[in-house]
Design an enzyme around this catalytic site. Sequence first.
Site, short mmCIF file in Angstrom:
data_model
loop_
_atom_site.label_atom_id
_atom_site.label_comp_id
_atom_site.label_asym_id
_atom_site.label_seq_id
_atom_site.Cartn_x
_atom_site.Cartn_y
_atom_site.Cartn_z
N ASP A 32 1.09 -1.03 -0.11
CA ASP A 32 0.25 -0.03 0.04
C ASP A 32 0.30 1.36 -0.26
O ASP A 32 1.95 1.51 0.34
CB ASP A 32 -0.69 -0.15 1.35
N ARG A 46 1.67 13.26 6.85
CA ARG A 46 2.68 13.63 7.51
C ARG A 46 3.50 13.41 8.32
O ARG A 46 3.24 12.43 9.43
CB ARG A 46 1.32 14.86 7.87
N GLU A 89 -3.26 21.71 7.55
CA GLU A 89 -4.12 20.71 6.94
C GLU A 89 -5.19 21.55 6.23
O GLU A 89 -5.44 22.58 6.21
CB GLU A 89 -4.41 19.96 8.15
MN MN Z 1 -5.02 1.76 0.26
#
Ligand code: MN
Length: 490
Positions: free
Chosen positions: A165, A170, A288
């Site tokens: 994946d 951050r 953010e």
């Molecule tokens: Mn994923």
Amino acid sequence: MNDTVYDLRSALALLHAKPGELVVTDTEVDPHAELSGVYRYVGAGGTTMRPTRIGPAMLFNRIKGFPDFRVVTGVLAARRRVGLLLGCDPTRLGHLLKDAVQHPVPPVMCNGDEFLCQQQVHLASDPAFDLRTLLPAPTNTEEDAGPFFTMGLCYASDPHTGESDITIHRLCVQGRDELSMYFAPGRHLDVFRQKAEAAGQALPLTISIGVDPAIYIGACFEPPTTPQGFDELSVAGALRGRPVELAQALTVNARAIAHAEVVIEGELLPDRRVQEDRHTQTGRAMPEFPGYIGIANPALPVIKVKAVTHRRNPILQHTIGCSEEHVSMAGIPTEASILALVERAMPGKLLNVYAHSAGGGKLLAVLQFKKSGPQDEGRQRQAALLAFAAFPELKQAIVVDEDVDIFDSNDVLWAMQTRYQGDVDTLFIPGVRCHPLDPSQSPDYNPALRGSGISCKTIFDCTVPWALKAKFRRCQFREVEVKRFLPDFR
Ligand code: MN
């Protein structure tokens, strides 16, 4: 498709050749607060406090304290520019991504003596190694917890199944060889990390920074569109019509993007936590996507860095978290996810979706729905419910008809003024898990909310009731040939 782009440098070359898409400065800039302060005015946009604007990407050639590095920011901070980089009409990008995620092309391991990303190697075992002086990670505001890597593609594999994946997280510099890593709840890499931790093991990973923009956009898909076990690098493979090439890391059992400008190799340590702002004590993390500075996390997992590798004359890629770049990276995959699910449920009804800038690409979607007969009445609301299912972090959906331009906020708000009655066209779905970075999603805002990141989701149905369609016909002007009057008109 645009096949002239295959890494960050070729992307910058393409942008440089287009007026207004890339600006370059040779004036020395301080990565501490100054770089982001400059770009706020030049091109951040998004949910950034005004004054800001949609503008060009910006390349800083001279970084104070880091003579060997350049920093680029805002590569994807305009929808028009994403269209250029992916060779697609900006209004059709959601459809392009939908097709890509439905026809994935997996990455491939690359063989070779020297990978571009490993042209120069710095090992953490060297006593002189220090992340803080090696890489010019910007500190975005004076309140930030510290220097952050904001465009780090974290790539790891499930310790049991081997499935991989890739996600942007951050990453705050915490010491000479340590980074803290923030996970929003449920992120796939966190599942891998928890599995490794339960076995008392570290999780090896790489962090690739500065790559083909198609990789950044593809990596931002989230479940259910890309479920656990779906390698998001295969989206970029589909977008480019060729697999992303991977390089074996030098110091950990993990793979990195072979053409990356910079790769950080390391491992997530089991049973180790760090306070995100331990060096600054500001209580804050970094800007953010909702437009606020995130709260510093009291206890984050720690990456022990083993090596940093990079290309010759490296460019560190950066983004401002509340900029239009987040809207592009999170929003276009959101559009694709909504289009894909609604298309399966009711083909041909949802013409297009815009994951709006005001929600950072996550909180607000505008759906363009075409009712073709009385049987379609109410299905526009079903489409909105499906949108919430397609992208769980979506908070509000505005539904409009086919004669409204979803990318023109004035037109969308016009539909809300004349095709919407608050008491009958607003649907509340209270108490649903959404996103903790929106400060209104918390029990101190509404005591009925049972936790942070739980929200009332809302549908604004701004479509004309089918039975009243004739009453809502917009002014129809005669079709004319404008160029007869203004030859340069476009
Ligand atoms: Mn994923």
